[in-house]
Write a protein that holds these residues in place. Structure first.
Motif, PDB file in Angstrom:
ATOM      1  N   LEU A  61       0.835  -1.345   0.017  1.00 43.43           N
ATOM      2  CA  LEU A  61      -0.023   0.129   0.229  1.00 43.43           C
ATOM      3  C   LEU A  61       0.820   1.276   0.017  1.00 43.43           C
ATOM      4  O   LEU A  61       0.580   2.301  -0.691  1.00 43.43           O
ATOM      5  CB  LEU A  61      -1.073   0.054   1.086  1.00 43.43           C
ATOM      6  CG  LEU A  61      -1.953  -1.159   1.056  1.00 43.43           C
ATOM      7  CD1 LEU A  61      -2.904  -1.076   2.516  1.00 43.43           C
ATOM      8  CD2 LEU A  61      -2.860  -0.616   0.064  1.00 43.43           C
ATOM      9  N   ALA A  62       2.008   1.270   0.597  1.00 43.78           N
ATOM     10  CA  ALA A  62       3.014   2.398   0.661  1.00 43.78           C
ATOM     11  C   ALA A  62       3.554   2.593  -0.859  1.00 43.78           C
ATOM     12  O   ALA A  62       3.522   3.939  -1.142  1.00 43.78           O
ATOM     13  CB  ALA A  62       4.133   2.202   1.725  1.00 43.78           C
ATOM     14  N   ALA A  67       3.061   6.052  -5.866  1.00 43.03           N
ATOM     15  CA  ALA A  67       2.712   6.124  -7.059  1.00 43.03           C
ATOM     16  C   ALA A  67       1.764   6.950  -7.209  1.00 43.03           C
ATOM     17  O   ALA A  67       1.729   8.028  -8.057  1.00 43.03           O
ATOM     18  CB  ALA A  67       2.267   4.714  -7.682  1.00 43.03           C
ATOM     19  N   VAL A  68       0.687   7.237  -6.498  1.00 46.49           N
ATOM     20  CA  VAL A  68      -0.223   8.121  -6.747  1.00 46.49           C
ATOM     21  C   VAL A  68       0.384   9.532  -6.303  1.00 46.49           C
ATOM     22  O   VAL A  68       0.171  10.502  -6.902  1.00 46.49           O
ATOM     23  CB  VAL A  68      -1.426   7.790  -5.445  1.00 46.49           C
ATOM     24  CG1 VAL A  68      -2.346   9.181  -5.284  1.00 46.49           C
ATOM     25  CG2 VAL A  68      -2.255   6.629  -5.774  1.00 46.49           C
ATOM     26  N   ARG A  94      -8.598  -2.112  -6.082  1.00 41.74           N
ATOM     27  CA  ARG A  94      -9.598  -1.381  -5.560  1.00 41.74           C
ATOM     28  C   ARG A  94      -9.158  -0.206  -4.357  1.00 41.74           C
ATOM     29  O   ARG A  94      -9.465   0.876  -4.437  1.00 41.74           O
ATOM     30  CB  ARG A  94     -10.548  -2.083  -4.891  1.00 41.74           C
ATOM     31  CG  ARG A  94     -12.061  -1.589  -4.629  1.00 41.74           C
ATOM     32  CD  ARG A  94     -13.185  -2.616  -4.691  1.00 41.74           C
ATOM     33  NE  ARG A  94     -12.684  -4.095  -4.780  1.00 41.74           N
ATOM     34  CZ  ARG A  94     -13.063  -4.821  -3.781  1.00 41.74           C
ATOM     35  NH1 ARG A  94     -13.726  -4.662  -2.928  1.00 41.74           N
ATOM     36  NH2 ARG A  94     -12.788  -6.104  -3.683  1.00 41.74           N
ATOM     37  N   ALA A  95      -7.905  -0.791  -3.591  1.00 44.00           N
ATOM     38  CA  ALA A  95      -7.200   0.231  -2.659  1.00 44.00           C
ATOM     39  C   ALA A  95      -6.771   1.162  -3.289  1.00 44.00           C
ATOM     40  O   ALA A  95      -6.666   2.394  -2.922  1.00 44.00           O
ATOM     41  CB  ALA A  95      -6.300  -0.583  -1.950  1.00 44.00           C
ATOM     42  N   LEU A  96      -6.185   0.829  -4.326  1.00 41.51           N
ATOM     43  CA  LEU A  96      -5.471   2.067  -5.192  1.00 41.51           C
ATOM     44  C   LEU A  96      -6.410   2.822  -5.756  1.00 41.51           C
ATOM     45  O   LEU A  96      -6.105   4.164  -5.873  1.00 41.51           O
ATOM     46  CB  LEU A  96      -4.678   1.342  -6.624  1.00 41.51           C
ATOM     47  CG  LEU A  96      -3.890   2.312  -7.563  1.00 41.51           C
ATOM     48  CD1 LEU A  96      -2.876   3.080  -6.652  1.00 41.51           C
ATOM     49  CD2 LEU A  96      -2.977   1.555  -8.529  1.00 41.51           C
ATOM     50  N   SER A  97      -7.566   2.368  -6.356  1.00 39.93           N
ATOM     51  CA  SER A  97      -8.592   3.428  -6.757  1.00 39.93           C
ATOM     52  C   SER A  97      -9.201   4.356  -5.830  1.00 39.93           C
ATOM     53  O   SER A  97      -9.372   5.622  -6.152  1.00 39.93           O
ATOM     54  CB  SER A  97      -9.663   2.367  -7.337  1.00 39.93           C
ATOM     55  OG  SER A  97     -11.035   3.106  -7.597  1.00 39.93           O
ATOM     56  N   GLN A  98      -9.200   3.848  -4.658  1.00 38.98           N
ATOM     57  CA  GLN A  98      -9.634   4.876  -3.553  1.00 38.98           C
ATOM     58  C   GLN A  98      -8.845   5.734  -3.219  1.00 38.98           C
ATOM     59  O   GLN A  98      -9.123   6.851  -3.029  1.00 38.98           O
ATOM     60  CB  GLN A  98     -10.193   3.900  -2.288  1.00 38.98           C
ATOM     61  CG  GLN A  98     -11.384   3.036  -2.259  1.00 38.98           C
ATOM     62  CD  GLN A  98     -11.309   2.084  -1.567  1.00 38.98           C
ATOM     63  OE1 GLN A  98     -10.221   1.462  -0.815  1.00 38.98           O
ATOM     64  NE2 GLN A  98     -12.402   1.181  -1.374  1.00 38.98           N
ATOM     65  N   VAL A 180      -5.136  11.466 -14.051  1.00 36.78           N
ATOM     66  CA  VAL A 180      -5.965  10.443 -14.365  1.00 36.78           C
ATOM     67  C   VAL A 180      -5.334   8.865 -13.781  1.00 36.78           C
ATOM     68  O   VAL A 180      -4.190   8.915 -14.082  1.00 36.78           O
ATOM     69  CB  VAL A 180      -6.152  10.321 -15.859  1.00 36.78           C
ATOM     70  CG1 VAL A 180      -6.928   9.051 -16.296  1.00 36.78           C
ATOM     71  CG2 VAL A 180      -6.900  11.404 -16.550  1.00 36.78           C
ATOM     72  N   ALA A 181      -6.324   8.089 -13.350  1.00 34.85           N
ATOM     73  CA  ALA A 181      -5.833   7.015 -12.885  1.00 34.85           C
ATOM     74  C   ALA A 181      -6.532   5.827 -13.796  1.00 34.85           C
ATOM     75  O   ALA A 181      -7.495   5.582 -13.681  1.00 34.85           O
ATOM     76  CB  ALA A 181      -5.999   6.736 -11.475  1.00 34.85           C
TER      77      ALA A 181
END
Ligand SMILES: Nc1ncnc2c1ncn2[C@@H]1O[C@H](COP(=O)(O)OP(=O)(O)OP(=O)(O)O)[C@@H](O)[C@H]1O
Ligand SMILES: [Mg+2]
Length: 982
Positions: A61-62, A67-68, A94-98, A180-181
C-alpha cells in the motif's frame, strides 16, 4: 486421508483449475454446500457482510501511495500487480482506486473478462467512459469512442488502431491536474487491441499526470505489456503479491476459534480467497485437507467451496446466474431476462437472492459476478446447448436494443449455424467495421461468415468480402493466410482482381520478397487490358520495388510510364510517381532531376486532399527521404507531418512502420537521437503486429546510427550482427543502410579491415548517387588513413569531396571535408586538418546535422592540439562536447572526455615566448631578437629564462631540440589568451 471423488467425464482439465479458472469436481458442490451455515456464508462475499479489512499489505500500500503521489505531483507512474488467482490483485486495485480518488485523480477502471476475449476493446470500453465526450461530439475523442464502444459501426470502419491508440494517448496527454488513474484488471484475459493499446500507453507515456495500473495472473502474463513495463525501469512499481502470513490470516478471521484458524491458515497456504473458501468448511473437512499432503490436488475442493451456492440454487436463481454468465460482465436486467426467458420481475427477485448469497453485485441495474470464478462456474454449469441458444437470444436482444457491434458479433459467433444468413451478415458487418482497428478479430469474423455461407450465397459480394478478409488477415499479422485467400482472387473480375494483385504484391513486399512482388505485378500488367488508373497504380508499385532494389533506372522507367498513363490529373498517384522518380534519379546520381521531381511531387501532394492521398500515403516515405538527402530536412519533416495527418484519418496503417522508419532517419539527421530510437522501437512494434519481419529489420537498420552515437560501437556491431543473422533486410536499399551503419561502427571501433570489406568492392554494386557514393568514399578514406595508406585515403576523400560539391549537397560535402581533414591529420598536416575540419563544421551546420557538426569540431579540436594551438583546441572541444551533450550522444561524449583526459601534459608558452623561442631556433642572438621585436635585451632574456624553465632546459641548443620533440608529440601549445607584448 480423504478419497477424492471420481471426476465426471468431460470435467475441466487440471491446468484450467490451476490457473484458477474454474472448478473441476462438480459432484462436490452439493456436498459442501450442505455443510454451509449462514454465518459461514457471510465470510464469502463482501457485499453481504462488510468486506474483511485488508491485511498484510502495508508495504504494498505504501508503494501504491508513492505512485499516486508521483502522479498528483504531475508525473507519470506505472503499477504492475501480479500474483496467483485469489491472492488479492483486484482488492489492491480497489485500494489504489480509492487512494487515487482521494488524491483527486479521475479514476478510469476497466476489467477484462474470461469469455469476452474476442470483443475488441472490451477492456477499455468501460475504462474510457469518464474521459470520452458525449454521444454527439465531434473530433478525435468521438472517433475513439465510436471505435471502442462499437456504436456507429460504419464510422468505426475508417478508424484504425494507430489512430485509436494515439487518440487515447491524446485524451490522457491532455489530462488536467491532478490527473487520471487508468486501472486495468485481469489483463490475462484482455482482448488483443486492449493489450496493444496498454502497451502503447506505457511505451509512450502521456505527458499529462497519469497513473497506469495493470493487474494479471502471474501464470498468464501479457507479454507485450510486461516488456513495456520492464522498459520503464525504476519508475515502474512492480508488485508481486505474496501469500499472507499466519498472523494476517488470524486478523482475517477474528471470530474463528484459534484451532480452526490455524487449520484454515495451513490449508489455505495464505491465499486470501482460499481462506474465505475454507472458512465455510467443517472442521473435520479442514483437518482432512491439512493432512492431505497433495495440497495441489485438494485445490479443487477448496475452490469447490466457493461456488457451491450455484448448484444449490433454485431453478429461477440458477437461470438468472446462467443468463448473467452468458450475457457478460455488465449484464442489464433486461438482457438477463431475455436470455433467461424469465419476466424481469423474476430476474430482479433472483438477482437479489444471488446478491444476498454474495455471488453477484447489482450496480446501476447491471448484474456483476463478485468473482470471475463464480461466473466461470455458472457458465460451465449452464451447459453447452443451453449456452448456444442463450447466446443467440443475447445477440437478438442486443441487436434490437442498440448493443455495440462487437458484443453482438461476439454472441452471434457463438450461436451461428451453417447457412444462417442473418448471422453471416452481422459477422461481415463487424468484420468490415473492425478490419483496421482489430484486424485479427475482424479476420476471424469474416472467415466465419464465409464458412457459414455456401460460396454462391454471397453472390457478387463474395470477392469483395474475400479481399477484405485477406486484408484483415494481412494486417493482423497472418501474411501467409492472407496470401492463400488472395490466390483465390487471381481470377476475380475488375477492380477486385487488380486490387488483390496489388495487395498480394504488398504482402510479398512486407515479407521482403521483392522478386515475388515484382512477378505478381508484372503478371497482372501483362495479363490483359486494364483501366489506365489501375495500370498506373501497378506501375507505381513497380517503381517502389525498383527503389527498394536500388535500381534507379527501373524506378524511373516505371514512374514515367505511370505518369504517362494519368498525367498530373490524379494528384495523389502522380505525387507518388514523381516522388519515386526523384528517388530513382538520386540513386542514379541525377541530382537536378531528383530536385525537379521532388518539388513537383510536393506541389502535387500539397494540392491533394487527405482522402485522395490515403491509399498512397506511403509516397511520403520516399519523398521525405529524397528531401532529406537533397539537404532540405525541413521539407522532409513537413512531408512526414502531412503523412501523419493522412494516416490519422485513414483506416489502413500498414504504411505506418515504414513512415516511422523514415521519420527516425530524419530525426537522427537532426540529432534527435532519443526520439529517433523511440521511433524505431515503435516502428518495430507496429511491424511486429502486422507480421512484417522486413519492416522490423528496416527499423533496426535505421536504429544502428543513433545506437552507435549513444551506446557505442560494440553494442552497434552486436545489433548489426544479430540483424544480419536474420538475413534481413532483404531489400537492397535497407540492407545497404544497415551495412553503411555497420561500416561506420567498425570504423569507430578501429576495425579498419571489416570496414573496408563493406565499403570496397566494385563500383557497380553501389548506387552511383552522391548519398551513397559519398559516405562510401568517406568511410574508405578514413579506414585507409587509419591503416596507413595516406595516398589512397587522400584520393578517396578528394573524390568524395568533388562528387558532393558538384551535386551541391552540403551534408555530403561536410562528410567529405571531414574525411579530408582526417587524412590531413593522419599526415600530420595539422593546420590544414584544422582548417578543413572547420570547413566541415560550417557545411554540416548548414545541413542541420548537429551531431556530424560536433564530430567535425571534435576533429578540429584534435588538430588544433597537435598544431599547438591550445586556445582554439579548447574552444573546439568544448563546443563539440556541448553538441554531443545537447543531443544525448553519450558515447561520443565519453570518447571526447577520454580524449581530453588522455591528452599528455602540455607545455604552454605564451605567444611572445613562442615567438622568441622560434627566433632563437632560427639562429638569432638575443640582441638581434630584441631589435627585431622592438624590445630591450633584458626583456628578451627574461622571456627566454621563462621558456628554459618551462621546458626544463639550460641551453639554447637543448631548447631547440626540445621544442622540436614537443611539437612532434603535439604537446607544445601556445596559450592564445596571452597577448603578444612586452
Ligand atoms: N490482503 C487481504 N486482506 C483481506 N482480504 C483480502 C486480501 N486480499 C484479498 N482479499 C480478499 O480475497 C478475495 C480474493 O481477492 P481478489 O479477488 O482481489 O483476488 P485476485 O488476485 O484478484 O484473484 P483473480 O486472479 O481470480 O482475479 C476477495 O474477496 C478479497 O477481498
Ligand atoms: Mg481479480
Amino acid at each position: 486421508m480423504r478419497r477424492r471423488s471420481a471426476r465426471p467425464p468431460g470435467a475441466w482439465p487440471a491446468s484450467r483449475l490451476r490457473a484458477g479458472r474454474g472448478i473441476r469436481e462438480t459432484t462436490e458442490w452439493n456436498l459442501s454446500s450442505r455443510r454451509l451455515s449462514l454465518a459461514q456464508q457471510r465470510v464469502w462475499g463482501g457485499a453481504v457482510a462488510p468486506e474483511a479489512p485488508l491485511v498484510g499489505r502495508d508495504a504494498q500500500l505504501a508503494a501504491l501511495d508513492a505512485a499516486v503521489a508521483t502522479v498528483a505531483g504531475g508525473g507519470f507512474a506505472v503499477v504492475k500487480l501480479c500474483g496467483e488467482p485469489g491472492i488479492g490483485k483486484t482488492r489492491m486495485l480497489r485500494a489504489l482506486s480509492q487512494r487515487a480518488a482521494a488524491a483527486g485523480l479521475l479514476v478510469c477502471a476497466g476489467q477484462a473478462t474470461e469469455f469476452e476475449q474476442d470483443v475488441p476493446f472490451a477492456t477499455y470500453a468501460e475504462a474510457l467512459r469518464p474521459l470520452l465526450p458525449g454521444r454527439h461530439a465531434d473530433g478525435e475523442g468521438d472517433a475513439v469512442r465510436r471505435a471502442v464502444d462499437g456504436h456507429g459501426a460504419g464510422s468505426a470502419s475508417s478508424v484504425d488502431r494507430a489512430r485509436i491508440y494515439s487518440g487515447v494517448w491524446r485524451l490522457l496527454d491532455g489530462a488536467r491536474p491532478p490527473g487520471v488513474a487508468l486501472l486495468l484488471d485481469d489483463l490475462h484475459w484482455a482482448d488483443t487491441p486492449s493489450l496493444e493499446l496498454t502497451e502503447y500507453l506505457i511505451r509512450k507515456p502521456p505527458r499529462g499526470p497519469t497513473l497506469v495500473a495493470v493487474a494479471f495472473r502471474t501464470e498468464q502474463p501479457p507479454a507485450g505489456v510486461v516488456d513495456a513495463i520492464a522498459h520503464v525501469g525504476p519508475a515502474a512499481t512492480q508488485i508481486s503479491l505474496p501469500h499472507l502470513g499466519p498472523a494476517d490470516v488470524d486478523k482475517l478471521l477474528p471470530k474463528v476459534p484459534p484451532r480452526r484458524r490455524a487449520l484454515i491458515a495451513r490449508a489455505s497456504g495464505g491465499n486470501p480467497l482460499y481462506v474465505q473458501a475454507l472458512s465455510r468448511l467443517r472442521d473435520d473437512t479442514l483437518a482432512a485437507l491439512v493432512n492431505d499432503h497433495d495440497i495441489d490436488a485438494s485445490e479443487s475442493r477448496i475452490l469447490t467451496g466457493l461456488v457451491t451456492d450455484i448448484a444449490d440454487l433454485d431453478e429461477r436463481q440458477r437461470r438468472v446466474a446462467y443468463a448473467a454468465a452468458v450475457a457478460g460482465a455488465h449484464a442489464s436486467i433486461d438482457l438477463v431476462a431475455y436470455v433467461a426467458e424469465l419476466p424481469a420481475r423474476a430476474v430482479i427477485a433472483g438477482a437479489d437472492q444471488l446478491h444476498r448469497r454474495g455471488l453477484i453485485d447489482v450496480d446501476r441495474g447491471q448484474l456483476r459476478f463478485r468473482h470471475p470464478l463464480v461466473r466461470a462456474a455458472a457458465h460451465e454449469l449452464a451447459g453447452p446447448a443451453w449456452r448456444f441458444a442463450a447466446h443467440a437470444r443475447a445477440a437478438a436482444h442486443l441487436r434490437a436494443h442498440g448493443g455495440s457491434l462487437q458484443v453482438v458479433a461476439h454472441h452471434v459467433a457463438r450461436s451461428a449455424q451453417p447457412g444462417d444468413e442473418a448471422a453471416a451478415e452481422v459477422l461481415i458487418e463487424a468484420g468490415l467495421a473492425f478490419t483496421y482497428s482489430a484486424p485479427a478479430q475482424a479476420a476471424h469474423w469474416l472467415g466465419m461468415a464465409l464458412r457459414l455461407l455456401p460460396a454462391d450465397r454471397l453472390g457478387d459480394r463474395r470477392p469483395a468480402v474475400l479481399l477484405r478478409y485477406a486484408r484483415a488477415l494481412g494486417l493482423g499479422g497472418d501474411l501467409e493466410g492472407s496470401r492463400e485467400v488472395l490466390r483465390e482472387l487471381a481470377h476475380a473480375s475488375e477492380p477486385v482482381r487488380t486490387e488483390a494483385a496489388a495487395f498480394r504484391a504488398f504482402v510479398a513486399r512486407m515479407r521482403g520478397d521483392i522478386d515475388e512482388a515484382e512477378m505478381l505485378l508484372t503478371a497482372e500488367l501483362n495479363g490483359g487490358r486494364l483501366p489506365p488508373a489501375a495500370e498506373g497504380k501497378l506501375c507505381v508499385e513497380l517503381a517502389a520495388l525498383g527503389a527498394l532494389r536500388e535500381d534507379g533506372e527501373a524506378t524511373r522507367r516505371h514512374a514515367e510510364r505511370a505518369l504517362a498513363l494519368f498525367g498530373d490529373d490524379r494528384p495523389a498517384l502522380a505525387a507518388a510517381a514523381r516522388a519515386l522518380h526523384a528517388f530513382g534519379s538520386l540513386q542514379d546520381g541525377d541530382v537536378a532531376g531528383a530536385r525537379h521531381h521532388a518539388a513537383a511531387a510536393t506541389r502535387l501532394a500539397d494540392a491533394a486532399t487527405s482522402p485522395t492521398l490515403r491509399p498512397h500515403v506511403e509516397l511520403f516515405g520516399p519523398l521525405a527521404w529524397v528531401h532529406m538527402q537533397l539537404g532540405d530536412v525541413d521539407a522532409a519533416v513537413r512531408e512526414l507531418d502531412r503523412a501523419a495527418q493522412v494516416v490519422a484519418s485513414t483506416g489502413d496503417s500498414s504504411a505506418v512502420p515504414y513512415l516511422l522508419v523514415v521519420r527516425a532517419a530524419v530525426q537522427t539527421r537532426l540529432g534527435h537521437l532519443a526520439p529517433a530510437v523511440q521511433l524505431t522501437e515503435e516502428a518495430a512494434a507496429v511491424a511486429g503486429r502486422i507480421g512484417s519481419a522486413e519492416m522490423r529489420a528496416m527499423a533496426e537498420a535505421v536504429s544502428l546510427r543513433p545506437l552507435l552515437w549513444t551506446a557505442g560501437p560494440s553494442a552497434t556491431i552486436a545489433a548489426a550482427d544479430r540483424l544480419a543473422a536474420t538475413g534481413r533486410p532483404r531489400s537492397r536499399m535497407w540492407w545497404r543502410v544497415a551495412r553503411v551503419n555497420l561500416a561506420m561502427a567498425h570504423l569507430a571501433a578501429g576495425n579498419t579491415g571489416p570496414c573496408l570489406d563493406i565499403v570496397s568492392g566494385p563500383r557497380e554494386s553501389w548506387p552511383a548517387g552522391p548519398p551513397t557514393a559519398v559516405p562510401r568514399d568517406t568511410l574508405r578514406a578514413v579506414a585507409l588513413a587509419r591503416s596507413g595508406d595516406l595516398g589512397g585515403a587522400g584520393r578517396f576523400a578528394r573524390r568524395a569531396g568533388s562528387v558532393a560539391e558538384a551535386a551541391g549537397l552540403s551534408y555530403e560535402a561536410g562528410w567529405a571535408t571531414w574525411a579530408r581533414a582526417y587524412v590531413a591529420l593522419r599526415a600530420r598536416r595539422f593546420d590544414e586538418a584544422a582548417a578543413l575540419a572547420d570547413q566541415a563544421v560550417d557545411r554540416l551546420v548548414a545541413a542541420e546535422a548537429p551531431i556530424e557538426a560536433a564530430l567535425s569540431r571534435h576533429l578540429a579540436g584534435v588538430a588544433y592540439i597537435r598544431g599547438g594551438r591550445a586556445g582554439r583546441a579548447r574552444d573546439a572541444l568544448r563546443r563539440a562536447r556541448d553538441g554531443y551533450e545537447a543531443h544525448g550522444a553519450t558515447w561520443l561524449r565519453s570518447v571526447l572526455d577520454r580524449h581530453r583526459a588522455e591528452t599528455p601534459p602540455r607545455v604552454a608558452l605564451s605567444a611572445r615566448e613562442r615567438e622568441i623561442a622560434e627566433l632563437v631556433r632560427s639562429g638569432l642572438t638575443n640582441q638581434e631578437i630584441a631589435s627585431r621585436l622592438f624590445l630591450s635585451r633584458r626583456t628578451v632574456e627574461s622571456h627566454l629564462s621563462r621558456v628554459f624553465a618551462k621546458l626544463g632546459v639550460r641551453s639554447r641548443t637543448a631548447m631547440a631540440a626540445r621544442i622540436a620533440t614537443e611539437l612532434e608529440a603535439g604537446r607544445l601549445v601556445v596559450d592564445e589568451g596571452s597577448r603578444v607584448g612586452p
